[in-house]
Scaffold this motif. Structure first.
Motif, PDB file in Angstrom:
ATOM      1  N   LYS A  90       0.813  -1.216   0.000  1.00  0.00           N
ATOM      2  CA  LYS A  90       0.000   0.000   0.000  1.00  0.00           C
ATOM      3  C   LYS A  90       0.847   1.266   0.000  1.00  0.00           C
ATOM      4  N   ARG A  91       2.142   1.103   0.168  1.00  0.00           N
ATOM      5  CA  ARG A  91       3.075   2.224   0.203  1.00  0.00           C
ATOM      6  C   ARG A  91       4.334   1.763  -0.534  1.00  0.00           C
ATOM      7  N   PRO A  92       4.972   2.671  -1.284  1.00  0.00           N
ATOM      8  CA  PRO A  92       6.163   2.257  -2.034  1.00  0.00           C
ATOM      9  C   PRO A  92       7.400   2.093  -1.156  1.00  0.00           C
ATOM     10  N   VAL A  93       8.322   1.284  -1.644  1.00  0.00           N
ATOM     11  CA  VAL A  93       9.643   1.166  -1.032  1.00  0.00           C
ATOM     12  C   VAL A  93      10.463   2.336  -1.557  1.00  0.00           C
ATOM     13  N   THR A  94      10.889   3.205  -0.661  1.00  0.00           N
ATOM     14  CA  THR A  94      11.706   4.355  -1.041  1.00  0.00           C
ATOM     15  C   THR A  94      13.185   3.983  -0.983  1.00  0.00           C
ATOM     16  N   THR A  95      14.003   4.843  -1.532  1.00  0.00           N
ATOM     17  CA  THR A  95      15.447   4.632  -1.494  1.00  0.00           C
ATOM     18  C   THR A  95      15.943   4.554  -0.052  1.00  0.00           C
ATOM     19  N   GLU A  96      15.464   5.482   0.774  1.00  0.00           N
ATOM     20  CA  GLU A  96      15.893   5.507   2.176  1.00  0.00           C
ATOM     21  C   GLU A  96      15.487   4.216   2.892  1.00  0.00           C
ATOM     22  N   PHE A  97      14.259   3.766   2.653  1.00  0.00           N
ATOM     23  CA  PHE A  97      13.795   2.536   3.290  1.00  0.00           C
ATOM     24  C   PHE A  97      14.630   1.349   2.829  1.00  0.00           C
ATOM     25  N   ALA A  98      14.913   1.281   1.523  1.00  0.00           N
ATOM     26  CA  ALA A  98      15.720   0.181   0.986  1.00  0.00           C
ATOM     27  C   ALA A  98      17.109   0.155   1.621  1.00  0.00           C
TER      28      ALA A  98
END
Length: 99
Positions: free
Chosen positions: A44-52
């Motif tokens: 429901k929410r994208p994987v961001t660069t920071e999260f990755a």
């Protein structure tokens, strides 16, 4: 018919389950709200660069893999939108006439 590809959150959810790490514990380790993590894991929410990058620090999973999966997911979702596909066709026709 094109199908929507797998959201990277689904893969990460399976990985956490395989390692027997609860979502609550993982959200605490990353210092992010549980609801945010849960939304990512459920697509429901994208994987961001920071999260990755946080996932790489925590689990050693290549962040580029997650970002590439997110990009493929975004593209497959866009290709499911009929109005958008019609717009692309119009753009192709307009450009073909000019170029």
């Amino acid at each position: 018919m094109n199908r929507i590809t797998t959201h990277p959150g689904a893969i990460l959810k399976e990985e956490l389950e395989a390692r027997e790490i609860s979502q609550k514990k993982f959200s605490e380790l990353l210092s992010i709200p549980y609801t945010r993590l849960n939304e990512i894991l459920n697509g429901k929410r994208p994987v961001t660069t920071e999260f990755a990058l946080m996932v790489e620090a925590a689990l050693g999973i290549n962040p580029e893999l997650l970002i590439n999966m997110q990009t493929r997911y975004n593209m497959s979702v866009a290709k499911q939108k009929k109005n958008f596909l019609a717009r692309l066709i119009d753009i192709k026709k307009a450009c073909a006439a000019v170029f």
